[in-house]
Design an enzyme around this catalytic site. Structure first.
Site, short mmCIF file in Angstrom:
data_model
loop_
_atom_site.label_atom_id
_atom_site.label_comp_id
_atom_site.label_asym_id
_atom_site.label_seq_id
_atom_site.Cartn_x
_atom_site.Cartn_y
_atom_site.Cartn_z
N THR A 450 -34.11 -76.76 43.29
CA THR A 450 -33.78 -77.25 44.64
C THR A 450 -32.35 -77.79 44.70
O THR A 450 -31.75 -78.09 43.69
CB THR A 450 -34.79 -78.37 45.00
OG1 THR A 450 -36.08 -77.84 44.90
CG2 THR A 450 -34.61 -78.95 46.37
N THR A 468 -34.67 -75.21 49.04
CA THR A 468 -35.30 -74.92 47.75
C THR A 468 -35.92 -73.53 47.67
O THR A 468 -36.37 -72.99 48.67
CB THR A 468 -36.41 -75.96 47.48
OG1 THR A 468 -37.00 -75.72 46.22
CG2 THR A 468 -37.50 -75.92 48.53
N ASN A 470 -38.14 -73.57 45.10
CA ASN A 470 -39.14 -74.25 44.28
C ASN A 470 -38.76 -74.25 42.81
O ASN A 470 -38.00 -75.10 42.39
CB ASN A 470 -40.55 -73.71 44.51
CG ASN A 470 -41.58 -74.57 43.78
OD1 ASN A 470 -41.46 -75.79 43.77
ND2 ASN A 470 -42.58 -73.96 43.16
O1 DON Z 1 -40.99 -79.00 48.14
C1 DON Z 1 -40.98 -79.59 47.08
O2 DON Z 1 -41.18 -80.77 46.97
C2 DON Z 1 -40.65 -78.82 45.81
N1 DON Z 1 -41.01 -77.45 45.94
C3 DON Z 1 -39.19 -78.98 45.52
C4 DON Z 1 -38.84 -78.45 44.15
C5 DON Z 1 -37.67 -79.15 43.56
O3 DON Z 1 -37.14 -80.08 44.09
C6 DON Z 1 -37.20 -78.72 42.24
N2 DON Z 1 -35.97 -79.43 41.85
N3 DON Z 1 -35.30 -79.40 40.95
#
Ligand code: DON
Length: 648
Positions: A450, A468, A470
């Site tokens: 993200t 993001t 993901n």
């Molecule tokens: O929507 C969410 O909370 C997660 N899919 C976000 C993933 C994320 O922040 C990964 N980061 N490094």
């Protein structure tokens, strides 16, 4: 020309490219308030290797890996506009838009398109986003939801069985199969925000990204490290292999000039014809075919042309709550970010945190006191307990009492605060009881990959957008030059809890998976209690830990008087609703060797019953603050982010 130092040594090619952009930027005529040195990355800190264990291997999916820590970063000060994004090339593209009179919404479009190229492990048009936007002219706050959705045909078993009738192995991969891919939302959301708040032409905002895709850009240190860490998974997809790996199968390294002609074509179509060029027609068909592919033993996803054509971004009501002398505004469901940050801060309002500020904080933010970490992580446990049970896509699962206020009102949060023992951890918390609701608690999915952008423009508008795919490189499916997300991993793949009750965050056709993304705007609270001037903009990547990263930053800014750079640089700490309390071992002031046994903070917390983990954290925070004469901002030393603007 302003001298630039970068995260790692050896990124010469990145610097050369930035240098050429800088020349163009500072010499462009007619820019408002952008003098020489505008849109230049300020010198900041040097890279050190962290001695903490990395998170890789501790979690079930491919995380974005830790890439060290830049010590001694100093904040950036600007007069009228400022942007912080996760990569200097993207920050610069956005800054140049602001310098030429663009709005925060315009800057977001330019930054997002560039980020999809220079940070494809984290974000891109094949993913989703949430955006908090402040319109200074109308004093309104909008919460834009560009979250991915499950295909209409998905049942509650979509992520665990081949079909409702066929339970034979192999189970679909929730991280790398077509089943993990949600209908992307970034483009329709950005178009909505641009229609509402843009000044510059949609088409022109794509030019920096199209140029980079056509002419190439040097792979940054972080992108190179991510490619190397994911090389095996990337090799399984023909397009991903061809783009990210060399013909001999080795990962393309740092400094390698990479071009993306397929992406140049895709971006040109979207620049000319708008998001419909993505959601209908040839690109949509390619997305459907790629998602449904069975190659390499993947379970095919069920996204259809109708799912894509029917995708709608939503404008939702922001969650705004008081916190001492400020008002915090965050994202409502389907993100749990706004609710959980607000609940944590509301619980913490019952404690005198100012008296627990770190002693003598240096540029890296200082070490927090054990009592402060204890109170904050206990408040987080209580807030996550409610989040885990009650918060999901509000179009499918209403909140208790049909309102965020049930979980956020001050008497309720005071009761929750009273559950905190100041001397010993509760380990894990029970959710509040709101009578018989048909929802059980269930396992949490780990989640990673993200980017966050914070912007203020010369008109006083502001944007906080977290965006993001993901996991790192999403589902490892690449189509027409971009990465497809694996966001459906954020659903609970199991539909019921241990008690047999349906989970709020189970898969349902057309539903948005619960997120933790927490883009946040903070306002002064006027004496009559109303929302006053915009004061801060912040947010971070980091999966379900985002909430803890943002809370740490807000407490640093609002209770401890840290400047934005100190607040984001300070050690990451906190807890979800488990007995484990994280203290980011990548921070130079945390002694992470021997599992933290020689670290005074870790030892004090262990004496209070906390199971402390010193695994490296990979936050990507940014924070902007209004101050007399303009803005002051900071970017996370743990990633490659940079702050730029019309520097003072
Ligand atoms: O929507 C969410 O909370 C997660 N899919 C976000 C993933 C994320 O922040 C990964 N980061 N490094």
């Amino acid at each position: 020309m302003t001298r630039i130092r970068h995260v790692h040594t050896g990124a010469t090619a990145v610097l050369v490219l930035i240098g050429s952009l800088l020349t163009a930027c500072s010499s462009s005529p007619g820019t408002s308030a952008a003098g020489a040195g505008s849109c230049a990355e300020a010198p900041n800190g040097t890279h050190i290797a962290a001695d903490a264990p990395t998170a890789t291997g501790d979690i079930a999916t491919n995380p974005e890996i830790g890439t060290g820590y830049r010590t001694g970063m100093s904040p950036v000060r600007t007069r009228t506009y400022m942007v912080s994004a996760a990569n200097p090339i993207a920050t610069q593209a956005a800054c140049r838009v602001l310098a030429s009179g663009g709005t925060a919404a315009d800057a977001l479009v330019a930054a997002q398109m560039v980020l999809g190229l220079v940070e494809p492990q984290a974000t891109g048009i094949g993913g989703g986003a949430f955006l908090m936007y402040y319109n200074a002219a109308t004093k309104s706050v909008d919460a834009y939801d560009g979250r991915e959705i499950a295909p209409a045909s998905a049942t509650e078993n979509y992520l665990r069985w081949t079909s409702d009738a066929d339970h034979t192995p192999p189970q679909p991969s929730t991280t790398a199969s077509g089943r993990s891919i949600g209908v992307p939302g970034v483009l329709r959301m950005l178009r909505m925000a641009h229609d509402d708040h843009g000044k510059q032409s949609w088409r022109d905002l794509f030019t920096p990204a199209i140029d980079l895709a056509d002419h190439g850009f040097p792979i940054s240190p972080r992108m190179a490290a991510e490619i190397a860490a994911s090389a095996k998974d990337l090799a399984r997809d023909d397009n991903a292999r061809a783009y990210f790996l060399k013909p001999d199968g080795s990962p393309k390294p740092e400094g390698y000039t990479i071009t993306d002609p397929a992406m140049a074509k895709t971006l040109s179509a979207i620049a000319s014809d708008g998001p419909d060029a993505f959601y209908t027609g040839a690109i949509a068909k390619d997305i459907v075919d790629t998602t449904g592919a069975t190659s390499a033993g993947r379970t095919p996803g069920q996204i259809t042309l109708a799912d894509l054509a029917g995708y709608r971004a939503e404008k939702r009501t922001a969650i705004c709550t008081d916190y001492r002398t400020h008002i915090l505004c965050g994202m409502p469901g389907p993100s749990s970010g706004g609710m959980t940050v607000a609940a944590t801060m509301g619980i913490l309002e019952n404690f005198d945190l100012a008296s627990l500020a770190p002693d003598h904080p240096d540029r890296d933010g200082g070490v927090p006191k054990a009592q402060a970490v204890h109170l904050i992580s206990e408040a987080e446990r209580l807030a996550y307990a409610d989040r885990d049970k009650y918060v999901a896509d509000p179009d499918f699962v209403p909140l208790p009492g049909n309102s965020p206020d049930t979980l956020l009102n001050k008497p309720y949060l005071k009761q929750r605060a009273a559950l905190i023992n100041p001397a010993h951890t509760m380990g894990s918390a029970q959710p509040g009881d709101f009578g018989p609701v048909p929802l059980g608690t269930g396992p949490q999915q780990p989640e990673h990959g993200t980017s966050h952008i914070s912007v203020v423009d010369e008109y006083g508008n502001a944007a906080a957008m977290t965006t993001t795919v993901n996991a790192a490189f999403g589902s490892f499916h690449v189509v027409d030059g971009f990465v497809l997300n694996n966001q459906l991993e954020d659903f609970s793949s199991i539909p019921t809890g241990a008690d047999g009750a349906p989970l709020a965050n189970r898969v349902q056709g057309g539903k948005r998976p619960r997120s933790s993304m927490s883009p946040t705007l903070v306002f002064d609270r006027d004496p009559d209690g109303s929302r006053g001037r915009l004061a801060y903009v912040t947010g971070s990547p980091g999966g379900s830990v985002i909430i803890q990263f943002v809370v740490k930053t807000l407490v640093g800014l609002l209770d401890w008087g840290l400047n934005p750079q100190q607040a984001v640089s300070a050690p990451d700490f906190g807890a979800a609703n488990t007995p484990v309390t994280g203290i980011g071992g990548e921070h130079p002031d945390i002694k992470a060797t021997d599992n933290g046994e020689h670290d005074p903070l870790v030892r004090q917390l262990r004496a209070m019953g906390h199971q402390v983990s010193v695994v490296q954290q990979s936050s990507g925070l940014s924070a902007l603050k209004r101050e007399p004469g303009g803005w002051i901002g900071g970017a996370d030393p743990r990633r490659e982010g940079a702050v730029m603007g019309d520097t003072r």
